[in-house]
Write a protein that holds these residues in place. Structure first.
Motif, short mmCIF file in Angstrom:
data_model
loop_
_atom_site.label_atom_id
_atom_site.label_comp_id
_atom_site.label_asym_id
_atom_site.label_seq_id
_atom_site.Cartn_x
_atom_site.Cartn_y
_atom_site.Cartn_z
N THR A 20 0.84 -1.20 0.00
CA THR A 20 0.00 0.00 0.00
C THR A 20 0.89 1.26 0.00
N ALA A 21 2.01 1.19 0.72
CA ALA A 21 2.92 2.35 0.76
C ALA A 21 3.55 2.59 -0.61
N LEU A 22 3.97 1.51 -1.28
CA LEU A 22 4.57 1.66 -2.62
C LEU A 22 3.55 2.23 -3.59
N CYS A 23 2.33 1.76 -3.46
CA CYS A 23 1.26 2.18 -4.35
C CYS A 23 0.96 3.68 -4.17
N ARG A 24 0.93 4.09 -2.91
CA ARG A 24 0.69 5.50 -2.63
C ARG A 24 1.79 6.37 -3.27
N GLU A 25 3.04 6.00 -3.01
CA GLU A 25 4.18 6.77 -3.54
C GLU A 25 4.10 6.90 -5.05
N TRP A 26 3.81 5.77 -5.69
CA TRP A 26 3.79 5.75 -7.15
C TRP A 26 2.65 6.62 -7.70
N LEU A 27 1.44 6.48 -7.13
CA LEU A 27 0.31 7.27 -7.63
C LEU A 27 0.55 8.76 -7.40
N GLU A 28 1.19 9.09 -6.27
CA GLU A 28 1.50 10.51 -6.00
C GLU A 28 2.51 11.02 -7.02
N SER A 29 3.46 10.16 -7.39
CA SER A 29 4.46 10.60 -8.38
C SER A 29 3.82 10.85 -9.74
N LEU A 30 2.62 10.27 -9.94
CA LEU A 30 1.89 10.53 -11.19
C LEU A 30 1.00 11.76 -11.07
N GLY A 31 1.07 12.42 -9.90
CA GLY A 31 0.31 13.66 -9.71
C GLY A 31 -1.08 13.44 -9.12
N LYS A 32 -1.37 12.22 -8.70
CA LYS A 32 -2.69 11.97 -8.11
C LYS A 32 -2.70 12.34 -6.64
N LEU A 35 -5.45 9.05 -0.92
CA LEU A 35 -5.86 8.86 0.46
C LEU A 35 -5.61 7.39 0.80
N LEU A 36 -4.75 7.17 1.80
CA LEU A 36 -4.46 5.78 2.22
C LEU A 36 -5.08 5.56 3.60
N VAL A 37 -5.99 4.61 3.68
CA VAL A 37 -6.66 4.33 4.95
C VAL A 37 -6.62 2.84 5.27
N ARG A 38 -6.95 2.52 6.51
CA ARG A 38 -6.97 1.11 6.88
C ARG A 38 -8.28 0.77 7.57
N ILE A 193 6.27 -8.09 -6.85
CA ILE A 193 4.84 -7.98 -6.54
C ILE A 193 4.31 -6.63 -7.00
N PHE A 194 5.08 -5.57 -6.67
CA PHE A 194 4.56 -4.24 -6.99
C PHE A 194 4.45 -4.01 -8.49
N LYS A 195 5.36 -4.59 -9.26
CA LYS A 195 5.31 -4.43 -10.72
C LYS A 195 3.97 -4.96 -11.27
N GLN A 196 3.54 -6.07 -10.74
CA GLN A 196 2.27 -6.65 -11.22
C GLN A 196 1.09 -5.75 -10.84
N ILE A 197 1.18 -5.19 -9.64
CA ILE A 197 0.11 -4.30 -9.17
C ILE A 197 0.04 -3.06 -10.05
N GLN A 198 1.23 -2.51 -10.33
CA GLN A 198 1.34 -1.32 -11.18
C GLN A 198 0.69 -1.55 -12.55
N GLU A 199 1.02 -2.70 -13.15
CA GLU A 199 0.49 -3.00 -14.48
C GLU A 199 -1.03 -3.05 -14.47
N LYS A 200 -1.59 -3.66 -13.44
CA LYS A 200 -3.06 -3.77 -13.36
C LYS A 200 -3.69 -2.39 -13.17
N ILE A 201 -3.08 -1.56 -12.34
CA ILE A 201 -3.66 -0.23 -12.11
C ILE A 201 -3.51 0.64 -13.36
N GLU A 202 -2.36 0.52 -14.02
CA GLU A 202 -2.15 1.29 -15.26
C GLU A 202 -3.24 0.99 -16.28
N ALA A 203 -3.66 -0.26 -16.33
CA ALA A 203 -4.70 -0.64 -17.29
C ALA A 203 -6.05 -0.02 -16.93
#
Ligand code: TYD
Length: 205
Positions: A20-32, A35-38, A193-203
Motif C-alpha cells: 500500500t505504501a509503494l502504491c501511494r508513492e507511485w500514484l502521487e508521483s503521477l500527480g494523483k 488517500l491511504l486508509v486502513r 509484486i509491486f510491478k504486477q500491481i502497477q500493471e493492473k492499475i495502469e490498465a
C-alpha cells in the motif's frame, strides 16, 4: 472527475503495508491525490471500534458481534471518508475492505459467505472497489514474516494457524467468484509484486 478505489487483502503478515505504501508513492508521483486508509479504523469512531475488536481482553466476543463491529466501522469510513474522497477525484487505497469480512467472519468464523456478502453491500451502500489485490501467501510463510516483524499478536491474529488457513481459503473463494479481485503470489519480492500491481492499475487509469 471520478476517483479510483483500490483495496488490498490477504491473511495477517501477507505484506499489505509494504505494497500500500509503494502504491501511494507511485500514484502521487503521477500527480494523483492519494488517500491511504486502513480497516478497521480510519475515522475517530472507527478507531474506537478497532480498539474493541483487537483488544485481547475481548476474547468472549460473539462472532456476530464481531461482524457488526467491522461493518459499523466500515459504514462510517465509507460515508465520512471514502465516498467524499472519490467524489473529489482522489485515489483511495484501503488496507482491507469488505473481502476481509467475507474471509474472516463469513468463512473462517463460519457465519456464512452469503449472509456476510449481503451485509457488506448494505454497510457500504453498494460501494465496491474498482480493483482489489489479494496478496496470497501460505500460512507458514506468513508466520515466518510475522516472526521477523516481532510485536504482540492482537485478538484476531491470536486465533491460530487453522483459523488463518480458513481465512486464506475464504480469500481464494472470493477471488474465484469475482473478477474484481486480482490474486498475486505474495511470496515474491516486494519489487516483483509491486510491478504486477502497477500493471493492473495502469490498465485501469
Ligand atoms: P490489523 O492490525 O489492521 O491487521 P493487518 O495489519 O493484518 O491488516 O488488524 C485487523 C485485523 O482484523 C486483522 O487480523 C484482520 C481482521 N479483520 C477481520 O477479521 N474482518 C474485517 O472485516 C477486517 C477489515 C479485518
Amino acid at each position: 472527475m471520478k476517483g479510483i478505489f483500490i483495496t488490498f487483502e490477504g491473511i495477517d503478515g501477507c505484506g499489505k503495508s509494504t505494497q500500500t505504501a509503494l502504491c501511494r508513492e507511485w500514484l502521487e508521483s503521477l500527480g494523483k491525490t492519494v488517500l491511504l486508509v486502513r480497516e478497521p479504523g480510519g475515522t475517530r469512531i472507527g478507531e474506537k471500534i478497532r480498539e474493541l475488536l483487537l483488544d485481547k481482553a475481548n476474547g468472549a466476543m460473539a462472532p456476530m458481534a464481531e461482524l457488526f463491529l467491522f461493518e459499523a466501522a466500515r459504514a462510517q469510513i465509507v460515508e465520512e471518508t471514502i465516498k467524499p474522497a472519490l467524489a473529489e477525484g482522489k485515489a483511495v487505497i484501503c488496507d482491507r475492505f469488505f473481502d476481509s469480512s467475507f474471509a474472516y467472519q463469513g468463512c473462517a468464523r463460519g457465519l456464512g459467505a452469503e449472509m456476510v456478502s449481503r451485509i457488506n453491500k448494505d454497510a457500504t451502500g453498494g460501494l465496491a472497489p474498482d480493483i482489489t489485490f489479494f496478496l496470497d501467501i501460505t500460512v507458514d510463510q506468513a508466520i515466518m514474516r510475522r516472526e521477523g516483524r516481532g510485536g504482540e499478536k492482537d485478538r484476531i491474529e491470536s486465533a491460530g494457524d487453522a483459523f488463518q488457513e480458513k481465512v486464506r481459503q475464504g480469500f481464494i473463494r472470493a477471488a474465484s467468484e469475482d473478477s474484481r479481485i486480482v490474486t498475486i503470489d505474495a511470496s515474491d519480492s516486494p519489487e516483483v509484486i509491486f510491478k504486477q500491481i502497477q500493471e493492473k492499475i495502469e490498465a485501469l487509469i
